[in-house]
Design a protein around this motif. Structure first.
Motif, PDB file in Angstrom:
ATOM      1  N   ASN A  80      12.826   9.629 -28.085  1.00  0.00           N
ATOM      2  CA  ASN A  80      13.205   9.534 -26.666  1.00  0.00           C
ATOM      3  C   ASN A  80      12.530   8.349 -25.995  1.00  0.00           C
ATOM      4  O   ASN A  80      13.153   7.615 -25.217  1.00  0.00           O
ATOM      5  CB  ASN A  80      12.796  10.812 -25.909  1.00  0.00           C
ATOM      6  N   ALA A  81      11.236   8.177 -26.285  1.00  0.00           N
ATOM      7  CA  ALA A  81      10.485   7.097 -25.638  1.00  0.00           C
ATOM      8  C   ALA A  81      11.007   5.734 -26.090  1.00  0.00           C
ATOM      9  O   ALA A  81      11.187   4.821 -25.277  1.00  0.00           O
ATOM     10  CB  ALA A  81       9.004   7.245 -25.976  1.00  0.00           C
ATOM     11  N   VAL A  82      11.268   5.618 -27.384  1.00  0.00           N
ATOM     12  CA  VAL A  82      11.752   4.333 -27.906  1.00  0.00           C
ATOM     13  C   VAL A  82      13.119   4.020 -27.294  1.00  0.00           C
ATOM     14  O   VAL A  82      13.352   2.915 -26.790  1.00  0.00           O
ATOM     15  CB  VAL A  82      11.827   4.377 -29.452  1.00  0.00           C
ATOM     16  N   ASP A  83      14.010   5.003 -27.317  1.00  0.00           N
ATOM     17  CA  ASP A  83      15.358   4.783 -26.766  1.00  0.00           C
ATOM     18  C   ASP A  83      15.302   4.411 -25.287  1.00  0.00           C
ATOM     19  O   ASP A  83      16.019   3.528 -24.824  1.00  0.00           O
ATOM     20  CB  ASP A  83      16.208   6.054 -26.915  1.00  0.00           C
ATOM     21  N   ALA A  84      14.423   5.087 -24.559  1.00  0.00           N
ATOM     22  CA  ALA A  84      14.402   4.870 -23.106  1.00  0.00           C
ATOM     23  C   ALA A  84      13.732   3.560 -22.715  1.00  0.00           C
ATOM     24  O   ALA A  84      14.079   2.969 -21.700  1.00  0.00           O
ATOM     25  CB  ALA A  84      13.694   6.049 -22.425  1.00  0.00           C
TER      26      ALA A  84
END
Ligand code: AMP
Length: 630
Positions: free
Chosen positions: A482-486
């Motif tokens: 989630n963090a990487v995508d966001a």
């Protein structure tokens, strides 16, 4: 079946406020006799327990309609027809009960409340059904602890216990049932609140301080009461080691304020606003100014080193009563430091599903603690576990999520487990869980009479834990994604490799550390705020117990991401291989605990970022958001 000792009834027959010695001796004898009896014929008792559970519940929907048990109460039929399950398998039934369906779905007795487990499902706390009479069973287990302890440490009835006990916020299900942690339920029950005088439950903390919903005021007032009664304190503790250390750290921060109140014989009205706490502390504990005590505490707390602070402030303390088995073992060195090596005593093993057992040799080393399961508590089964050997690199165990028919047949009974073997615990409870996988892995360490004693090995799949939180590999993976995508994707960045570490030594409270090796294809430099946003997104993605620890309990510090230099994870692999890991089978461990590996990773850190604020958290389940009550 041996009758459980009537702890409360016996205690109430004491003649004086110290508890008549003969009554205590008798009560202890009865408790020890009970343990001796139930451990002498565990198999008979287990047969009886299962029969009782099934005959009471023969008509419930789960047994009768879903699995067609047809009123059978014998082990063979039960094992043949009833599957071994995990929480997800009964989630629909739990949801119906939570939504107000009062028909006998899992249990013929009314579900009195849900106990919110620190284990999670879909990011939310699991809801464990319970019934009113389970409170008696829990009380029975508690009533065994001090009789056992008194065999090893005499005269405990002559003083008090300074225990830091807390309630947590609770909510109501849409159907109106309370949903709260098992200890909150217990401390709010009349079993605890209206307990008759008993020297073994004589605590320095008045009930009002334990039941104060504001955790700061609760902690402050409990410490103040503990300091005021310091010479009477014979034992100190909390439930888990993390909670006890938090109390000591609180003292480290707030002793000047506490000393001011002790010196003045009053409570600062801006600190303690809870009327019940004010009233009870001022009328029962802090009844007059005590400049001498204030001066003493100031001198001790003002010294440079806090080594041995427990024995300095509470000089008659004989042991520290906290759970240091499982993930809590990470706190042993800190406890040793503060207590100058007092015995660390783990007395019991319990969960929201069921209370399991007691440690009959409480002064043993933490690494040797073994719990004797009390066969009257529930029907226990054991699923053999084959753990991966890991060369100290990771501590993961692999097990299939749901069991095939052959595996279902591998489960053994309490009386049939083998010394040295490891098992996953499976319970059938009076409250309507049937062949439910608790998620704990235990190893048979020995026997008391014919009953096995178990070392607690680990919680299945959990990789990170600071306090009550339990984060598994899948959750961690999805939080990182989630963090990487966001945030990183916009810079053409990704995480090539990562691992994690529960850091409980460099700061208090402890915090999660993620080590990230990046793969950056973009040309724009990534500003620090982006990494901080990554930290926060990871936290927002973690389960509700983690977020509660960050927001409400303040038992977990801000998450940290440490960026490591290129090639670090290759070095990690080289290291693991040098320790004997197979090249073919090597997988990056998603959590590290082994000190040399943490040192290796730390030596490669090029930048480090912390979560800039707390993630969002509200009590209760997400889907009950209109129905919340603190
Ligand atoms: P909860 O359901 O939140 O009450 O948590 C219960 C879990 O806490 C158990 O299933 C264990 O994983 C852990 N636990 C409880 N007692 C002990 C203990 N004495 N040693 C290690 N872990 C424990």
């Amino acid at each position: 079946m041996p009758e459980a000792p009537k702890a409360v009834a016996v205690a109430s027959s004491s003649h004086n406020s110290n508890g008549s010695l003969t009554t205590i001796v008798e009560k202890n004898k009865r408790a020890l006799q009970f343990i001796d009896d139930v451990t002498s014929s565990p198999d008979d008792i287990q047969t009886h327990v299962l029969r009782e559970i099934l005959s009471r519940n023969f008509d419930v929907e789960y047994l009768k309609l879903r699995h067609r048990l047809n009123g059978a109460t014998d082990r063979r039929t039960f094992k043949k027809l009833i599957p071994v399950i995990a929480y997800e398998d009964i989630h629909p039934e739990i949801t119906r009960i939570a939504n107000g369906d009062t028909s006998p779905i899992l249990c013929s007795s009314p579900i009195s409340e849900f106990l919110t487990s620190s284990g999670t499902s879909a990011g939310e706390r699991k809801l464990m059904p319970t019934i009113a009479e389970e409170m008696d069973r829990r009380s029975t287990l508690y009533s065994l602890l001090m009789p056992v302890m008194s065999q090893f440490v005499p005269d405990l009835e002559k003083g008090k216990g300074m225990y830091f006990l807390f309630i947590k916020s609770e909510s109501k299900t849409p159907g109106g049932l309370p949903a709260r942690p098992v200890l909150t339920s217990y401390y709010k029950s009349s079993h605890f609140k209206n307990r008759p005088f008993d020297p073994y439950t004589n605590y320095t903390s008045p009930n009002e301080t334990i039941l104060c919903p504001d955790s700061y005021q609760s902690m402050y007032s409990q410490l103040l009461c503990g300091l005021c009664q310091r010479t009477q304190v014979l034992r100190v503790g909390a439930v888990f080691a993390s909670g006890f250390i938090r109390a000591i750290q609180f003292l480290q921060k707030h002793w000047p304020l506490l000393c001011r109140d002790i010196r003045a014989g009053s409570l600062d009205p801006s600190v303690i606003t809870d009327p019940a706490v004010r009233e009870t502390v001022l009328t029962k504990v802090l009844m007059r100014p005590d400049p001498e005590l204030a001066g003493f505490v100031e001198t001790e707390c003002g010294k440079d080193s806090w080594q041995g602070i427990i024995t300095r402030l509470w000089p008659n303390t004989k042991y520290v009563d906290v759970i240091v088995t499982g993930t809590m073992s990470q706190y042993i060195p800190t406890l040793d430091f503060y207590s100058n090596g007092l015995p660390l005593v783990c007395t019991m093993y319990a969960s929201s599903e069921c209370y399991f057992g007691v440690n009959l040799n409480p002064l043993c080393k933490p690494s040797e603690v073994a719990y004797t399961l009390i066969p009257t508590m529930a029907y226990f089964e054991f699923l053999p576990v084959h753990r991966n050997s890991n060369n100290g690199v990771s501590n993961s165990i692999s097990m299939p999520k749901s069991l095939n028919e052959k595996e279902q047949q591998e489960l053994v009974d309490l009386a049939d487990v083998k010394l040295g073997h490891e098992y996953e615990l499976v319970v059938t409870t009076y409250a309507g869980l049937y062949r439910y996988r608790v998620g704990d892995v235990l190893r048979v360490a020995g026997f008391k009479n014919k009953a096995p004693q178990f070392n607690f090995i680990c919680r299945k799949n959990v990789v990170l834990s600071i306090d009550a939180d339990k984060t598994d590999e899948v959750e961690l993976q999805s939080a990182v994604k989630n963090a990487v995508d966001a945030h990183l994707a916009a810079f053409d960045g990704s995480v090539a490799e990562y691992t994690s570490y529960a850091d409980t030594t460099t700061a208090v409270p402890g915090h999660y550390v993620l080590y990230w090796e990046l793969s950056l294809k973009g040309t724009t430099a990534i500003p620090p705020s982006v990494y901080e946003d990554c930290c926060l997104t990871v936290e927002e993605s973690l389960n509700s117990v983690y977020r509660q620890g960050r927001v409400s309990d303040k038992s977990i510090g801000p998450l940290e991401i440490k960026i490591v230099e290129q090639g670090t994870f290759d070095k990690l692999m080289d290291y693991a291989i040098s320790l004997g890991a197979s090249i073919n089978q090597y997988k990056t461990p998603r959590c590290v605990k082994y000190e040399p590996i943490i040192e290796l990773l730390n030596s490669k850190v090029v930048a480090s970022y912390f979560s800039p604020k707390c993630p969002k958290w509200v009590p209760g389940h997400k889907q009950w958001s209109n129905n919340m009550k603190n």
